[in-house]
Design a protein around this motif. Sequence first.
Motif, PDB file in Angstrom:
ATOM      1  N   SER A 138      -1.693   0.693  -9.705  1.00 45.19           N
ATOM      2  CA  SER A 138      -1.392  -0.042  -8.465  1.00 45.19           C
ATOM      3  C   SER A 138      -1.206   0.896  -7.275  1.00 45.19           C
ATOM      4  N   CYS A 139      -1.158   2.204  -7.516  1.00 42.82           N
ATOM      5  CA  CYS A 139      -1.051   3.166  -6.422  1.00 42.82           C
ATOM      6  C   CYS A 139      -2.408   3.476  -5.795  1.00 42.82           C
ATOM      7  N   CYS A 140      -3.479   3.050  -6.402  1.00 44.53           N
ATOM      8  CA  CYS A 140      -4.822   3.373  -5.912  1.00 44.53           C
ATOM      9  C   CYS A 140      -5.180   2.494  -4.726  1.00 44.53           C
ATOM     10  N   SER A 141      -5.867   3.070  -3.773  1.00 43.18           N
ATOM     11  CA  SER A 141      -6.369   2.282  -2.650  1.00 43.18           C
ATOM     12  C   SER A 141      -7.509   1.382  -3.097  1.00 43.18           C
ATOM     13  N   ASN A 142      -8.291   1.811  -4.089  1.00 43.77           N
ATOM     14  CA  ASN A 142      -9.347   0.999  -4.692  1.00 43.77           C
ATOM     15  C   ASN A 142      -9.044   0.885  -6.184  1.00 43.77           C
ATOM     16  N   GLN A 143      -8.461  -0.224  -6.574  1.00 50.16           N
ATOM     17  CA  GLN A 143      -7.920  -0.343  -7.921  1.00 50.16           C
ATOM     18  C   GLN A 143      -8.999  -0.740  -8.936  1.00 50.16           C
TER      19      GLN A 143
ATOM     20  N   GLU B 109       0.831  -1.209   0.000  1.00 56.77           N
ATOM     21  CA  GLU B 109       0.000   0.000   0.000  1.00 56.77           C
ATOM     22  C   GLU B 109       0.867   1.260   0.000  1.00 56.77           C
ATOM     23  N   CYS B 110       1.721   1.359  -1.011  1.00 57.49           N
ATOM     24  CA  CYS B 110       2.615   2.497  -1.141  1.00 57.49           C
ATOM     25  C   CYS B 110       2.626   2.943  -2.593  1.00 57.49           C
ATOM     26  N   CYS B 111       3.281   4.070  -2.846  1.00 61.76           N
ATOM     27  CA  CYS B 111       3.333   4.604  -4.210  1.00 61.76           C
ATOM     28  C   CYS B 111       4.625   5.378  -4.387  1.00 61.76           C
ATOM     29  N   GLY B 112       5.395   5.043  -5.409  1.00 59.66           N
ATOM     30  CA  GLY B 112       6.658   5.696  -5.644  1.00 59.66           C
ATOM     31  C   GLY B 112       7.718   5.279  -4.636  1.00 59.66           C
ATOM     32  N   VAL B 113       8.783   6.067  -4.548  1.00 58.70           N
ATOM     33  CA  VAL B 113       9.846   5.796  -3.581  1.00 58.70           C
ATOM     34  C   VAL B 113       9.665   6.653  -2.328  1.00 58.70           C
ATOM     35  N   ILE B 114       9.549   7.974  -2.529  1.00 60.63           N
ATOM     36  CA  ILE B 114       9.283   8.878  -1.410  1.00 60.63           C
ATOM     37  C   ILE B 114       7.832   9.329  -1.417  1.00 60.63           C
ATOM     38  N   TYR B 115       7.333   9.612  -2.610  1.00 63.72           N
ATOM     39  CA  TYR B 115       5.959  10.094  -2.775  1.00 63.72           C
ATOM     40  C   TYR B 115       5.528   9.734  -4.187  1.00 63.72           C
ATOM     41  N   PHE B 116       4.208   9.828  -4.453  1.00 60.80           N
ATOM     42  CA  PHE B 116       3.715   9.404  -5.772  1.00 60.80           C
ATOM     43  C   PHE B 116       4.233  10.291  -6.891  1.00 60.80           C
TER      44      PHE B 116
ATOM     45  N   LEU C 289      -5.041   7.885  -3.725  1.00 60.08           N
ATOM     46  CA  LEU C 289      -3.728   7.280  -3.953  1.00 60.08           C
ATOM     47  C   LEU C 289      -3.047   7.007  -2.618  1.00 60.08           C
ATOM     48  N   HIS C 290      -2.200   5.984  -2.604  1.00 65.94           N
ATOM     49  CA  HIS C 290      -1.414   5.704  -1.400  1.00 65.94           C
ATOM     50  C   HIS C 290      -0.466   6.869  -1.157  1.00 65.94           C
ATOM     51  N   GLN C 291      -0.481   7.381   0.059  1.00 71.37           N
ATOM     52  CA  GLN C 291       0.280   8.587   0.356  1.00 71.37           C
ATOM     53  C   GLN C 291       1.709   8.284   0.809  1.00 71.37           C
ATOM     54  N   GLU C 292       1.996   7.080   1.209  1.00 70.36           N
ATOM     55  CA  GLU C 292       3.334   6.740   1.701  1.00 70.36           C
ATOM     56  C   GLU C 292       4.160   6.117   0.588  1.00 70.36           C
ATOM     57  N   GLY C 293       5.452   6.478   0.551  1.00 62.13           N
ATOM     58  CA  GLY C 293       6.340   5.915  -0.444  1.00 62.13           C
ATOM     59  C   GLY C 293       6.760   4.490  -0.126  1.00 62.13           C
ATOM     60  N   CYS C 294       7.230   3.774  -1.149  1.00 60.42           N
ATOM     61  CA  CYS C 294       7.646   2.376  -0.962  1.00 60.42           C
ATOM     62  C   CYS C 294       9.050   2.262  -0.380  1.00 60.42           C
ATOM     63  N   GLY C 295       9.846   3.334  -0.449  1.00 65.44           N
ATOM     64  CA  GLY C 295      11.203   3.284   0.085  1.00 65.44           C
ATOM     65  C   GLY C 295      11.261   2.976   1.565  1.00 65.44           C
ATOM     66  N   PRO C 296      10.555   3.747   2.438  1.00 66.43           N
ATOM     67  CA  PRO C 296      10.576   3.443   3.876  1.00 66.43           C
ATOM     68  C   PRO C 296      10.042   2.051   4.207  1.00 66.43           C
TER      69      PRO C 296
ATOM     70  N   LEU D 284      10.156  -0.540   2.254  1.00 65.74           N
ATOM     71  CA  LEU D 284      11.163  -1.506   1.814  1.00 65.74           C
ATOM     72  C   LEU D 284      12.290  -1.614   2.835  1.00 65.74           C
ATOM     73  N   LEU D 285      12.710  -0.477   3.379  1.00 71.16           N
ATOM     74  CA  LEU D 285      13.754  -0.487   4.397  1.00 71.16           C
ATOM     75  C   LEU D 285      13.306  -1.227   5.653  1.00 71.16           C
ATOM     76  N   SER D 286      12.091  -0.959   6.105  1.00 72.31           N
ATOM     77  CA  SER D 286      11.585  -1.637   7.306  1.00 72.31           C
ATOM     78  C   SER D 286      11.428  -3.130   7.067  1.00 72.31           C
ATOM     79  N   PHE D 287      11.080  -3.514   5.836  1.00 79.15           N
ATOM     80  CA  PHE D 287      10.951  -4.937   5.524  1.00 79.15           C
ATOM     81  C   PHE D 287      12.310  -5.626   5.562  1.00 79.15           C
ATOM     82  N   ILE D 288      13.344  -4.959   5.028  1.00 82.93           N
ATOM     83  CA  ILE D 288      14.680  -5.544   5.025  1.00 82.93           C
ATOM     84  C   ILE D 288      15.239  -5.642   6.438  1.00 82.93           C
ATOM     85  N   ARG D 289      15.035  -4.583   7.230  1.00 87.21           N
ATOM     86  CA  ARG D 289      15.602  -4.577   8.577  1.00 87.21           C
ATOM     87  C   ARG D 289      14.899  -5.569   9.492  1.00 87.21           C
ATOM     88  N   SER D 290      13.590  -5.498   9.546  1.00 90.56           N
ATOM     89  CA  SER D 290      12.865  -6.403  10.447  1.00 90.56           C
ATOM     90  C   SER D 290      11.387  -6.379  10.092  1.00 90.56           C
TER      91      SER D 290
END
Length: 284
Positions: free
Chosen positions: A177-182, A155-162, A198-205, A207-213
């Motif tokens: 795929s950025c839409c909350s209701n696709q 539920e994210c869009c882009g890296v930092i923002y859409f 649109l999803h307001q949070e980027g995929c970068g953070p 992705l980082l949280s997924f890699i870390r824990s």
Amino acid sequence: MAREDAVRCVRLFLYTLNVLFWLMSACILGVAAWIRESLNAVLTLTAHTRLEEAAAVTLAPVVHPVLVAVCCFLLMVAMLGVCGTLRCDLMMLSWYFGSLLVILCVELASALWTYEQPPVQRSDMISLKFRMSNFGLGQHQWLTHTWNVFQTEFECCGVIYFTDWLEMTEREWPPDSCCSNQYPGCARRAHQHDLSDLHQEGCGPKLLSFIRSSAPLRMLRFLGVALGVAQILAMALTLTLLWTLHYGRRKGPKERGGWPAAPTRGVEALAHGRPAERHLQSVS
């Protein structure tokens, strides 16, 4: 009698541990299969970026075939342990102990291999933006599919923002795929009328949280530690049972061979004594 009760308790504990081996191995395989698609998406998105090393080292124990091989092998070893415990077979229990030792060494080697994780910083996720320029191209359909899967699942869009999609590509609006209701064309409509769709949070953070824990990875680590502790306990109980059975088999023949000796000596003494009694009776 106390020795027989102790052996019975050890066999019961070993049987219970082998049942736990089946359950934990099945849980590990299930969790690994459950997050397999997410892990593949992370590795695909981080390829040729500064996050690739961190993702590969962190996710290697889950993606690597060693995990599946160890769990499948442990299922067979647990069956061997159950049969050896029920039959009190020294050979089967010896093979069971050796197999657990090999599996434990492999697990320790994998744990030490991934203990030191490379440092990951938030600035590293900026390199993901260079992967967005190939989105939608015919020769990069696999990357397009990966971006869509990751943005939908996390539920994210882009890296930092859409707006990263507008900056790094020639697109006028983000992917659907950025839409909350696709639905087809939802991103275009949301970009022109209501950005809250649109999803307001980027995929970068994320992705980082997924890699870390991430929760699935923490679950796998917990199951791995629990499995290792159970294996050490099973090895200790197997050694105890092997020593008890070996000692009992050595002691048993001595006890069975020692009892008939006394009656035999008594018979021989009695046989030697009867002529003496007859000689005394004849003299008297």
